[in-house]
Scaffold this active site. Structure first.
Site, PDB file in Angstrom:
ATOM      1  N   GLU A  35      40.403   4.808 -15.316  1.00  0.00           N
ATOM      2  CA  GLU A  35      41.416   5.100 -16.342  1.00  0.00           C
ATOM      3  C   GLU A  35      42.135   6.415 -16.056  1.00  0.00           C
ATOM      4  O   GLU A  35      41.496   7.444 -15.850  1.00  0.00           O
ATOM      5  CB  GLU A  35      40.733   5.185 -17.706  1.00  0.00           C
ATOM      6  CG  GLU A  35      41.690   5.399 -18.871  1.00  0.00           C
ATOM      7  CD  GLU A  35      40.958   5.518 -20.201  1.00  0.00           C
ATOM      8  OE1 GLU A  35      40.166   6.473 -20.365  1.00  0.00           O
ATOM      9  OE2 GLU A  35      41.153   4.642 -21.054  1.00  0.00           O
ATOM     10  N   TYR A  90      49.850   5.726 -19.863  1.00  0.00           N
ATOM     11  CA  TYR A  90      48.451   5.298 -19.827  1.00  0.00           C
ATOM     12  C   TYR A  90      48.334   4.229 -18.754  1.00  0.00           C
ATOM     13  O   TYR A  90      49.174   3.332 -18.675  1.00  0.00           O
ATOM     14  CB  TYR A  90      48.028   4.708 -21.186  1.00  0.00           C
ATOM     15  CG  TYR A  90      46.624   4.139 -21.149  1.00  0.00           C
ATOM     16  CD1 TYR A  90      45.534   4.921 -21.473  1.00  0.00           C
ATOM     17  CD2 TYR A  90      46.405   2.818 -20.742  1.00  0.00           C
ATOM     18  CE1 TYR A  90      44.251   4.414 -21.395  1.00  0.00           C
ATOM     19  CE2 TYR A  90      45.122   2.307 -20.667  1.00  0.00           C
ATOM     20  CZ  TYR A  90      44.044   3.107 -21.001  1.00  0.00           C
ATOM     21  OH  TYR A  90      42.782   2.603 -20.911  1.00  0.00           O
TER      22      TYR A  90
END
Ligand code: GDP
Ligand code: MN
Length: 387
Positions: free
Chosen positions: A196, A109
């Site tokens: 993101e 992530y």
């Protein structure tokens, strides 16, 4: 402002960030043609909606033949995808992105955001990628690192800290540093409020690739990014919000019963809080702003009166730059075409409050007047219940 995954990836590609090769497809035929042009043996057909969690909801299909790509495209186009982020109503899929399928070794992530505490751009990274990051934060917070970039660029030691935290070794440490520098530049040059990659992957060949991408542009900086404004997809937005934005109103649709008309974002937040404290929920956030015109106020009232979720309207105006008589005139104009079909509670104080009240009273409107916000919220909650 939100954009689609394929648009975010095009921006990343411009800045040299590795992304899978892919093509946009608006029809089943285009999806099959995209697959042909991409070549290879595995493809991923991805629903393009402004919401994450598509994988778990069936919006990301791994395909091994033209027939599978065709079936996935037929299935997805026009369907309504309900993910963790869409709400119950879901979102209709109008666009597909067909990508070359990659071999995933590991998933990380990585996001960039504006850290208001340190007033810096910060990286948030985790070796537990591809998953729900909120879940990781709740159960294993030690697997998340937040690192605010101290200078104008990511320093060598900052990128080493991130690479080490992700468990990268050898050549990948260098590749990670290059990637972080590019991501940081993309974020700053494009005035992002959020970027993101979930997941950022290491492929079987050891390359770092952005497998998924979400970019949120800072709306306050859009004036210097016409190229991002062009990416706006109105199909993804609430029609009421689009209409409101055309009148310069800050309006966000919510799921409660009480329509709010307020001046100032802080006062709007306080109004929503007090409505909840009194036992109901706001149907919207609405900040009419400072230099609001009669036409914009009229539009705002029309939005509230035409929303069938709204059971009562609470007007909370603390007149400063906004004049109370402008608000009243807007109401009178609105009811010419949209009757006041729900109870209206008004708290009008400040600049020209007498004139404002007089306008409403002279028009013979059945409005409940409140002396302060507490009372206004109480009246509105009661009115929404039909009391
Ligand atoms: P999201 O669920 O909306 O966040 O969509 P993602 O783009 O993150 O895709 C969800 C998941 O699909 C990823 O975490 C991967 O596990 C899988 N996936 C996406 N693209 C590929 C690919 O090219 N190859 C493989 N093997 N899996 C993929
Ligand atoms: Mn994802």
């Amino acid at each position: 402002m939100n954009i689609h995954e394929y648009q975010a990836k095009a921006i990343l590609n411009e800045f040299g960030v590795p992304v899978p090769r892919g093509k946009l497809a608006l029809s089943v035929d285009e999806a099959v043609a995209a697959m042909d042009q991409l070549g290879g043996k595995i493809w991923v057909v991805k629903a393009q909606i402004h919401a994450g969690g598509r994988g778990k909801a069936g919006g990301v299909r791994l395909c091994r033949s033209a027939a599978e790509v065709k079936a996935a495209a037929e299935d997805l186009l026009g369907s309504v995808l309900v993910t963790k982020q869409t709400g119950e109503a879901g979102k209709q899929v109008n666009r597909l992105y067909v990508e070359e399928g990659l071999d995933i070794e590991s998933e990380f992530y990585l996001s960039l955001l504006v850290d208001r505490e340190t007033e810096k751009v910060a990286f948030v990274v985790s070796p537990a990628g591809g998953m729900d990051i909120e879940e990781v934060a709740a159960t294993t917070p030690e697997k998340i690192l937040t690192l605010a970039v101290a200078g104008d660029q990511v320093s060598e030691s900052e990128s080493r800290t991130i690479a080490t935290f992700l468990g990268l070794e050898g050549m990948q440490v260098e590749a990670c540093a290059t990637l972080l520098a590019k991501l940081h530049r993309t974020f700053c040059d494009k005035d992002g409020s959020m970027l993101e990659l979930n997941p950022l992957i290491v492929t079987g060949d050891g390359d770092l690739v952005a497998l998924d991408a979400k970019f949120v542009a800072d709306s306050n900086a859009l004036y210097r990014h016409p190229e991002i404004v062009d990416l706006r997809d109105l199909d993804e937005e609430d029609p009421r919000e689009i209409e409101a934005s055309q009148f310069g109103l800050n309006y966000i649709a919510l799921d409660g019963h009480i329509g709010c008309m307020v001046n100032g974002a802080g006062l709007a937040m306080a109004t929503m809080d007090i409505i909840q404290l009194k036992g109901d929920k706001p149907a919207n956030f609405l900040d009419v702003g400072g230099g609001v015109t009669v036409d914009a106020v009229c539009e705002a009232f029309k939005l509230l009166f035409s929303d069938n979720h709204v059971k009562a309207v609470l007007v909370n105006i603390f007149g400063g730059i906004v004049r109370c008589d402008v608000i009243a005139q807007g109401l009178l104009e609105a009811i010419e075409t949209h009757p006041m079909n729900v109870p209206v509670v008004m708290r009008l104080v400040g600049t020209n409050e007498e004139e404002g009240r007089k306008l409403v009273k002279d028009a013979g409107l059945d409005v409940r007047w409140a002396n302060d916000l507490d009372q206004a919220a109480e009246f509105a909650v009661a009115a929404a219940k039909g009391l």
